[in-house]
Design an enzyme around this catalytic site. Structure first.
Site, mmCIF file in Angstrom:
data_model
loop_
_atom_site.group_PDB
_atom_site.id
_atom_site.type_symbol
_atom_site.label_atom_id
_atom_site.label_comp_id
_atom_site.label_asym_id
_atom_site.label_seq_id
_atom_site.Cartn_x
_atom_site.Cartn_y
_atom_site.Cartn_z
ATOM 1 N N SER A 207 0.770 -1.226 0.075
ATOM 2 C CA SER A 207 0.011 0.133 -0.115
ATOM 3 C C SER A 207 0.745 0.977 0.034
ATOM 4 O O SER A 207 1.813 1.253 -0.803
ATOM 5 C CB SER A 207 -1.127 -0.028 1.146
ATOM 6 O OG SER A 207 -2.000 0.799 1.080
ATOM 7 N N ASP A 428 -8.671 -4.604 -6.186
ATOM 8 C CA ASP A 428 -8.296 -3.960 -4.918
ATOM 9 C C ASP A 428 -9.081 -2.679 -4.820
ATOM 10 O O ASP A 428 -8.844 -1.866 -5.769
ATOM 11 C CB ASP A 428 -6.607 -3.600 -5.177
ATOM 12 C CG ASP A 428 -6.057 -3.191 -3.743
ATOM 13 O OD1 ASP A 428 -6.783 -2.416 -3.148
ATOM 14 O OD2 ASP A 428 -4.827 -3.462 -3.683
ATOM 15 N N HIS A 456 -7.059 -5.966 -0.900
ATOM 16 C CA HIS A 456 -6.163 -5.019 -0.895
ATOM 17 C C HIS A 456 -4.840 -5.706 -0.443
ATOM 18 O O HIS A 456 -4.637 -6.307 0.708
ATOM 19 C CB HIS A 456 -6.562 -4.016 0.345
ATOM 20 C CG HIS A 456 -5.397 -2.881 0.418
ATOM 21 N ND1 HIS A 456 -4.974 -2.273 -0.631
ATOM 22 C CD2 HIS A 456 -4.925 -2.205 1.256
ATOM 23 C CE1 HIS A 456 -4.139 -1.416 -0.184
ATOM 24 N NE2 HIS A 456 -4.129 -1.107 0.965
#
Length: 488
Positions: A207, A428, A456
């Site tokens: 991320s 995602d 994610h």
């Protein structure tokens, strides 16, 4: 973009090309690779429930000092908190993790997540850290204003609350606010590499961690070892582009959740449209009448965060159904617990620095300062895409931020580095797939791996193909072929 861990789900894999036979530069350290960090027993770890926890065997903590201002290396210093899980076998070196946020504690997260990276822990010391401005590393504090922002009524004066929040951050953390940006964090990362005794930095970013890794590779391409960037973020997007893209991503994720829920006799509705209407109706009711949960209230804003949280991983979709069904019957405990996990609220009512660090780093990494009017226009667009994310009053915290930001962290170009593996998931919600393709191009040395599943972060989805591809690269140096695709 906070990062949540998903449970493992095995799946198959398809590869468009045979993996390349070439390997990146050798990453084995010289000598013992002991570095200069004084490691000792961890004493202040926090568990997933926000309570103190005892580390597992083999887990050690330490710290290094880094300049507050890298332009003044002999000036004020701050401590960077570290954690290490020592390699279980023949050691290749260190593998440094950033788990996202921005604002997530790498120290606490690695202590919880190390087992999920067990294949890698056989050959690497697994290392993580609290980046500058986060938790133990001069964490940004804002005078207890987080709860006021999060628990405000839906019709509260959001712009006034944002201004008060920014002023409190300046009062409590004004010294560190000018220096919490990602470029400075990347410079810290190179000091960490040297302190660990590694000639090259081996890195796994998830991320926001993909942004930090990309900035590091831009500034220190010659020091890039084996790099994996999973759930990639495109740092060039504007606030509006980010908001619209993420709203679209969460809308897709909610639709996938609703279809899956209906296929399994969903308690929330007989078809996906009915499921969405049920959730919207619950949220709308909380605008005027928050739900009592002990001595607290489940407000509209907290419920929004609670609904979003399980959408980060397919494995947590059942939590969403159960929590919403319970709230409809008058029990908001599960939704409030989900919101607390997102915001870093602890059982004693205090918060980690997750939310405050996120705001500080985001505002440092851009020169944009959207006004309340501009934020309202963005919010209107979000409402048309995914009404569950829409708010009644709008404000941009960065509009009131006491420190000017800059766009230095938006420049990405890792020309000259070893190959960098970028992993993007088609499903995602928080870092949509198109960002992975963009970041791969910006890096110049990126190799894209596509995961066709939900959630994610692809590696922690447990997809067998993704794990095999990433492990082969990190452990053996096998660079994936361009257009490698992992099916569900």
């Amino acid at each position: 973009m906070t990062f949540l861990l998903g449970a493992a789900v095995l799946a198959g894999c398809g590869t468009a090309e045979k993996p390349a036979a070439t390997t990146p530069p050798a990453t084995k350290t010289t000598g013992t690779g002991a570095g200069t960090v004084a490691w000792s027993q961890c004493t202040d770890l926090t568990g997933a429930d926000g309570r103190p926890t005892t580390p597992a065997s083999g887990v050690e903590c330490g710290k290094i000092q880094v300049p507050l201002d890298h332009a003044k290396p002999d000036g004020d210093k701050i401590d960077l908190a570290l954690i290490r899980v020592k390699a279980g076998g023949d050691r290749l070196g260190s593998l440094v993790f950033n788990f996202g946020g921005p604002g997530a504690s790498g120290v606490d997260t690695l202590a919880l997540a190390a087992r999920a990276f067990g294949n890698l822990g056989g050959r690497y010391d697994l290392v993580s850290f609290d980046p500058r401005g986060v938790e133990r590393s001069a964490g940004v504090k804002c005078g207890g204003q987080v709860d006021k922002l999060l628990e405000a009524e839906s019709d509260a004066d959001a712009d006034k609350l944002a201004a008060e929040f920014a002023a409190a951050c300046q009062k409590d953390s004004g010294k560190v606010l000018p220096y919490v940006g990602t470029v400075n964090a990347a410079k810290d990362l190179d000091l960490l590499r040297a302190a660990l005794g590694d000639e090259k930095l081996n890195y796994f970013g998830l991320s926001y961690g993909t942004h930090l890794g990309a900035v590091y590779a831009t500034h220190f391409p010659q020091n890039v070892g084996r790099f994996v960037l999973d759930a990639a973020f495109d740092p060039t997007v504007t606030f509006e582009e980010r908001a619209v893209t993420q709203a679209t991503g969460f809308d897709r994720a909610f639709e996938a959740f609703a279809k899956d829920c209906v296929a399994q006799s969903c308690e929330l509705g007989a078809d996906p449209a009915a499921v969405e209407k049920t959730v919207e109706k619950l949220l709308d009711g909380l605008k005027d009448k928050p739900l009592k949960v002990g001595n607290r209230e489940l407000t509209y804003g907290l419920a929004q965060l609670a609904v979003i949280t399980p959408l980060y991983a397919k494995a947590t979709w059942p939590m969403l159904e159960q929590a919403v069904a319970a709230a409809i019957k008058g029990n908001g405990t599960a939704l409030l617990t989900l919101a607390d996990s997102y915001t870093g609220r602890k059982p004693d009512g205090t918060y980690s620095t997750a939310m405050t660090s996120l705001q500080a780093i985001n505002c440092a990494d851009t020169a944009e300062r959207p006004s309340a009017a501009e934020t309202a226009q963005i919010n209107e667009k979000i409402g048309k895409i995914f009404p569950i994310l829409e708010t009644e009053s709008s404000s941009g915290v960065c509009a009131h931020w006491p420190v000017r930001g800059d766009d230095a962290a938006k420049r990405i170009d890792a020309t000259g580095s070893a190959p960098i593996v970028v992993v993007g998931g088609k499903g995602d919600p928080a870092t949509p797939y198109e960002w992975a393709t963009e970041l791969t191009e910006q890096l110049k040395t990126g190799v894209l791996v596509t995961y066709e599943g939900e959630g994610h972060g692809a590696y922690l989805s447990g997809n067998g193909c993704v794990m095999k591809t990433v492990d082969a690269y990190l452990l053996e140096g096998k660079v994936p072929g361009q257009n490698t695709t992992c099916a569900v």
